[in-house]
Design a protein around this motif. Structure first.
Motif, PDB file in Angstrom:
ATOM      1  N   LEU A  37       0.813  -1.199   0.000  1.00  0.00           N
ATOM      2  CA  LEU A  37       0.000   0.000   0.000  1.00  0.00           C
ATOM      3  C   LEU A  37       0.858   1.266   0.000  1.00  0.00           C
ATOM      4  O   LEU A  37       0.477   2.285  -0.562  1.00  0.00           O
ATOM      5  CB  LEU A  37      -0.908  -0.008   1.233  1.00  0.00           C
ATOM      6  CG  LEU A  37      -2.213   0.729   1.086  1.00  0.00           C
ATOM      7  CD1 LEU A  37      -2.957   0.282  -0.149  1.00  0.00           C
ATOM      8  CD2 LEU A  37      -3.074   0.498   2.303  1.00  0.00           C
ATOM      9  N   PHE A  38       2.020   1.171   0.646  1.00  0.00           N
ATOM     10  CA  PHE A  38       2.903   2.330   0.692  1.00  0.00           C
ATOM     11  C   PHE A  38       3.381   2.687  -0.716  1.00  0.00           C
ATOM     12  O   PHE A  38       3.540   3.863  -1.047  1.00  0.00           O
ATOM     13  CB  PHE A  38       4.080   2.039   1.613  1.00  0.00           C
ATOM     14  CG  PHE A  38       4.865   3.244   1.983  1.00  0.00           C
ATOM     15  CD1 PHE A  38       4.239   4.420   2.342  1.00  0.00           C
ATOM     16  CD2 PHE A  38       6.241   3.216   1.985  1.00  0.00           C
ATOM     17  CE1 PHE A  38       4.963   5.538   2.685  1.00  0.00           C
ATOM     18  CE2 PHE A  38       6.976   4.324   2.333  1.00  0.00           C
ATOM     19  CZ  PHE A  38       6.344   5.487   2.685  1.00  0.00           C
ATOM     20  N   ARG A  84       9.917  -5.871  -5.397  1.00  0.00           N
ATOM     21  CA  ARG A  84       9.220  -5.317  -4.239  1.00  0.00           C
ATOM     22  C   ARG A  84      10.101  -4.297  -3.545  1.00  0.00           C
ATOM     23  O   ARG A  84      11.055  -4.648  -2.874  1.00  0.00           O
ATOM     24  CB  ARG A  84       8.897  -6.427  -3.243  1.00  0.00           C
ATOM     25  CG  ARG A  84       7.722  -7.256  -3.658  1.00  0.00           C
ATOM     26  CD  ARG A  84       7.471  -8.284  -2.611  1.00  0.00           C
ATOM     27  NE  ARG A  84       6.397  -9.151  -3.024  1.00  0.00           N
ATOM     28  CZ  ARG A  84       5.429  -9.525  -2.220  1.00  0.00           C
ATOM     29  NH1 ARG A  84       5.399  -9.114  -0.983  1.00  0.00           N
ATOM     30  NH2 ARG A  84       4.485 -10.312  -2.652  1.00  0.00           N
ATOM     31  N   ASP A  86      11.753  -1.552  -1.069  1.00  0.00           N
ATOM     32  CA  ASP A  86      11.934  -1.391   0.361  1.00  0.00           C
ATOM     33  C   ASP A  86      11.272  -0.080   0.794  1.00  0.00           C
ATOM     34  O   ASP A  86      11.337   0.904   0.078  1.00  0.00           O
ATOM     35  CB  ASP A  86      13.440  -1.344   0.589  1.00  0.00           C
ATOM     36  CG  ASP A  86      13.777  -1.305   2.042  1.00  0.00           C
ATOM     37  OD1 ASP A  86      14.003  -0.193   2.541  1.00  0.00           O
ATOM     38  OD2 ASP A  86      13.805  -2.379   2.663  1.00  0.00           O
ATOM     39  N   ASP A  87      10.642  -0.065   1.967  1.00  0.00           N
ATOM     40  CA  ASP A  87       9.840   1.124   2.246  1.00  0.00           C
ATOM     41  C   ASP A  87      10.653   2.368   2.587  1.00  0.00           C
ATOM     42  O   ASP A  87      10.182   3.486   2.400  1.00  0.00           O
ATOM     43  CB  ASP A  87       8.729   0.853   3.279  1.00  0.00           C
ATOM     44  CG  ASP A  87       9.286   0.504   4.634  1.00  0.00           C
ATOM     45  OD1 ASP A  87      10.478   0.210   4.703  1.00  0.00           O
ATOM     46  OD2 ASP A  87       8.514   0.513   5.604  1.00  0.00           O
ATOM     47  N   VAL A  88      11.890   2.206   3.038  1.00  0.00           N
ATOM     48  CA  VAL A  88      12.714   3.394   3.271  1.00  0.00           C
ATOM     49  C   VAL A  88      13.130   4.016   1.939  1.00  0.00           C
ATOM     50  O   VAL A  88      13.160   5.239   1.786  1.00  0.00           O
ATOM     51  CB  VAL A  88      13.949   3.032   4.119  1.00  0.00           C
ATOM     52  CG1 VAL A  88      14.868   4.220   4.262  1.00  0.00           C
ATOM     53  CG2 VAL A  88      13.508   2.542   5.483  1.00  0.00           C
ATOM     54  N   VAL A  89      13.394   3.144   0.957  1.00  0.00           N
ATOM     55  CA  VAL A  89      13.734   3.646  -0.380  1.00  0.00           C
ATOM     56  C   VAL A  89      12.530   4.388  -0.963  1.00  0.00           C
ATOM     57  O   VAL A  89      12.655   5.495  -1.485  1.00  0.00           O
ATOM     58  CB  VAL A  89      14.142   2.482  -1.301  1.00  0.00           C
ATOM     59  CG1 VAL A  89      14.375   2.984  -2.712  1.00  0.00           C
ATOM     60  CG2 VAL A  89      15.388   1.814  -0.788  1.00  0.00           C
ATOM     61  N   GLY A  91      10.125   5.817   0.633  1.00  0.00           N
ATOM     62  CA  GLY A  91       9.951   7.066   1.370  1.00  0.00           C
ATOM     63  C   GLY A  91      10.900   8.134   0.880  1.00  0.00           C
ATOM     64  O   GLY A  91      10.496   9.269   0.622  1.00  0.00           O
ATOM     65  N   SER A  92      12.176   7.772   0.719  1.00  0.00           N
ATOM     66  CA  SER A  92      13.158   8.765   0.290  1.00  0.00           C
ATOM     67  C   SER A  92      12.862   9.267  -1.109  1.00  0.00           C
ATOM     68  O   SER A  92      12.910  10.468  -1.370  1.00  0.00           O
ATOM     69  CB  SER A  92      14.563   8.152   0.309  1.00  0.00           C
ATOM     70  OG  SER A  92      14.831   7.607   1.571  1.00  0.00           O
ATOM     71  N   VAL A  93      12.526   8.341  -2.011  1.00  0.00           N
ATOM     72  CA  VAL A  93      12.283   8.738  -3.398  1.00  0.00           C
ATOM     73  C   VAL A  93      11.056   9.643  -3.475  1.00  0.00           C
ATOM     74  O   VAL A  93      11.083  10.702  -4.080  1.00  0.00           O
ATOM     75  CB  VAL A  93      12.090   7.494  -4.298  1.00  0.00           C
ATOM     76  CG1 VAL A  93      11.582   7.910  -5.664  1.00  0.00           C
ATOM     77  CG2 VAL A  93      13.399   6.752  -4.441  1.00  0.00           C
ATOM     78  N   PHE A  94       9.972   9.253  -2.793  1.00  0.00           N
ATOM     79  CA  PHE A  94       8.770  10.035  -3.057  1.00  0.00           C
ATOM     80  C   PHE A  94       8.730  11.325  -2.263  1.00  0.00           C
ATOM     81  O   PHE A  94       8.091  12.280  -2.666  1.00  0.00           O
ATOM     82  CB  PHE A  94       7.502   9.182  -2.949  1.00  0.00           C
ATOM     83  CG  PHE A  94       6.748   9.261  -1.674  1.00  0.00           C
ATOM     84  CD1 PHE A  94       5.842  10.279  -1.458  1.00  0.00           C
ATOM     85  CD2 PHE A  94       6.906   8.292  -0.726  1.00  0.00           C
ATOM     86  CE1 PHE A  94       5.125  10.314  -0.301  1.00  0.00           C
ATOM     87  CE2 PHE A  94       6.192   8.324   0.426  1.00  0.00           C
ATOM     88  CZ  PHE A  94       5.302   9.349   0.649  1.00  0.00           C
TER      89      PHE A  94
END
Lengths: 285, 332
Positions: A37-38, A84, A86-89, A91-94
């Protein structure tokens, strides 16, 4: 109220909205099931930047929407292991992409201020479903219909790959390709739904119906159908509410209906999740 | 593409002393620098724990909850600070109450978080459209503006920031334990769930702080990117925490300086500098790893010293494991 229902803008909204909601319900179910979802959240924000970039460069807004969401969808898939991210990646990109969106918004509003200044930014962020022309409606219906068809076509292998990736891969299901293909579908869906509910709110249309469906049934295809049904019904409910109370913008009423339905599922069925929460980890079987 | 030309922007002269004297002759710039100091330090510390706990999605959702808070405060005529803090902390409690049910709850938790986020934004949009007087529309709330920071606001920011950091200092060690291995921590009697809720509230307070500077959509950059960058450079907790504070502060102040001289929004500069730093750190890690590998090969049977590289590799592996466990939750 009947006078509103017979007007062209409302019929356009109802038609395009139904198909867009159907697409969001189907894609959203897989998004929730795959715990991606993120990624959907990130893509929905990318839609804003894409639209603003296209407007700042003087192109059609939809070109930017689709190019940006699909492109970033593929990029995120490529950055992560096995399609798939990674959620930190993410977060940083968006976070950066949103900043870029703010930049393009400024460029657009200062350089092309001929046509209604900041309004374009707001309508991309929060949607303008009551402003669709008949040609826009036709295009929205065709694209959303295509997204629905493609999702249903890959539904079975995608479900397999989601529930048990290793076994699916061993049986010859192209897991990685499916992962990328799915991100493209999510990107297209995000771009499409931006017109209806805006890039900031479409996450709700992806999350709430699917979340409600997953609470109500364990059987995957029932849940998929239920998710799609909820999304369409919530879209209709929201549009009718907005037509009835003209001070409430449609994006708000759609989101409010969706959230209310999801909240209702917590009341109807306090459910497995809540009980499990109170117990220590080892006590769950 | 024609770029915006704003004649009122001052010109950067490269005479740093004169430039800073010029900048700080405006009260709003001094306030912006002070507020930036408080916000970037608090965000970097809280964000470091957020990245460790893999709660970036929750963090983003909390930052979004600031938007309806601010717009309701504007609509009702309250102080916006009140709206920011009230909504962010309330959203933190909702997510804590409904989400986070261990590994099996992964899919459900993210659905709850996503719905809270979209609903919060929709409410913000409603309040904005009910309030007709706001000239610039929602974009200032969403993308930030440093022009209006008052001395009063800076005081509030500093007090709340100090409280957040103090609480975090007290619970930091058990929180770290509960984040790295929740099951063992629970077994040892650490109140994992209580700590999780408390942390979400701190996260809410920190995002409420930062929203007032960078705008509600870009807070996230100050929380996640410095921590992610530090994670690329070192695997040791103390060092990476310190590094992420320094990076956050540097990025925030550099953004303020750039936004002073250019007509583009502050949020754009802050996110761009932060992301640029992240990319550099990423490349640096690749180079270091490649060098470490070739040095090991040069020294034969792996007797060579290279503990830094090994530690790094383990840190990355651990992250990957967490991600895999989280995605598996969807199957339940």
């Amino acid at each position: 109220m009947t006078s509103v229902l017979s007007q062209a803008f409302f019929q356009h909204a109802l038609l395009a909205g139904s198909l867009i909601a159907l697409a969001c319900g189907l894609v959203g179910y897989f998004l929730v099931l795959r715990a991606q979802l993120f990624t959907g959240d990130a893509l929905s924000h990318v839609a804003f930047t894409g639209a603003m970039a296209a407007l700042a460069g003087g192109y059609d807004l939809r070109l930017g929407l689709f190019a940006a969401t699909i492109g970033v969808g593929l990029l995120l898939g490529g950055l992560g292991r096995r399609g798939r991210p990674d959620d930190v990646v993410i977060g940083s990109v968006f976070a950066w992409i949103l900043g870029l969106g703010a930049f393009f918004l400024t460029v657009y509003t200062t350089s092309r201020s001929g046509s209604g200044n900041g309004g374009a930014g707001t309508s991309v962020l929060f949607g303008s479903i009551f402003g669709l022309s008949s040609s826009q409606t036709t295009l929205a219906v065709v694209i959303a219909g295509a997204i629905c068809l493609l999702t249903l076509l890959v539904a079975r292998p995608l479900l397999f790959a989601t529930v048990d990736e290793a076994v699916a891969a061993a049986r010859g299901v192209p897991v990685r390709l499916l992962g990328f293909g799915f991100l493209v579908l999510v990107g297209a869906c995000a771009a499409e739904a931006t017109q209806a509910v805006g890039s900031l709110l479409l996450l709700g249309l992806l999350a709430a119906p699917a979340g409600a469906a997953i609470r109500l049934t364990d059987r995957p295809f029932h849940a998929l159908a239920l998710s799609a049904g909820f999304a369409v019904a919530e879209m209709w409910g929201g549009l009718l509410l907005s037509a009835e109370f003209s001070t409430l913008p449609p994006s708000f009423t759609i989101m409010a209906t969706a959230s209310a339905v999801y909240a209702a599922t917590f009341l109807v069925k306090p459910g497995r999740g809540r009980r499990a929460a109170g117990q220590p980890v080892g006590a769950r079987v | 593409m024609p770029l915006a030309a704003d004649v009122t922007s001052p010109v950067f002269s490269w005479n740093l002393v004169a430039d800073f004297q010029d900048m700080w002759s405006y009260a709003f710039m001094v306030n912006a620098f002070r507020a930036g100091l408080v916000v970037s330090v608090v965000c970097a510390v809280v964000g470091w724990f957020m990245v460790l706990r893999r709660q970036t999605f929750a963090g983003h959702t909390l930052s979004v909850a600031a938007f309806p808070g601010a717009s309701l405060a504007v609509l009702a005529g309250f102080s916006t600070s009140l709206g920011y803090f009230g909504f962010c902390v309330a959203a933190a409690l909702v997510i804590a109450a409904l989400g986070r049910k261990g590994q099996e709850g992964g899919a459900e938790e993210s659905a709850v978080t996503g719905t809270v986020q979209a609903f919060a934004l929709a409410c913000g949009f409603l309040f904005i459209s009910l309030y007709k007087g706001l000239l610039e529309g929602p974009t200032a709330l969403l993308f930030g503006s440093f022009l209006g920071i008052t001395t009063n606001q800076v005081t509030v920011l500093a007090v709340v920031g100090a409280v957040v950091l103090a609480v975090l200092a007290v619970i930091g060690r058990p929180l770290l334990f509960a984040s790295v291995d929740p099951q063992v921590a629970a077994g040892r009697g650490v109140p994992v769930r209580l700590l999780g809720t408390l942390f979400l509230v701190l996260l809410g307070a920190a995002t409420a702080e930062a929203s007032q500077i960078t705008g509600t959509l870009l807070v996230f950059a100050l929380m996640v990117i410095p921590a992610a960058t530090a994670g690329q450079l070192t695997a040791r907790p103390g060092r990476s925490l310190l590094l992420s504070v320094l990076l956050g502060l540097g990025v925030c102040w550099a953004g303020l300086i750039a936004a002073y001289y250019q007509p583009y929004p502050l949020g754009f500069f802050v996110t761009t500098f932060a992301f640029g730093g992240y990319l550099l750190a990423y490349l640096l890690r690749l180079v270091r790893e490649a060098l470490g590998r070739s040095r090991e090969r040069g020294q034969g049977q792996g007797q060579g010293p290279g503990p830094g590289q090994h530690g790094q590799g383990q840190g990355q592996g651990q992250h990957g494991h967490g991600a895999a466990a989280f995605t598996l939750g969807g199957a339940a």
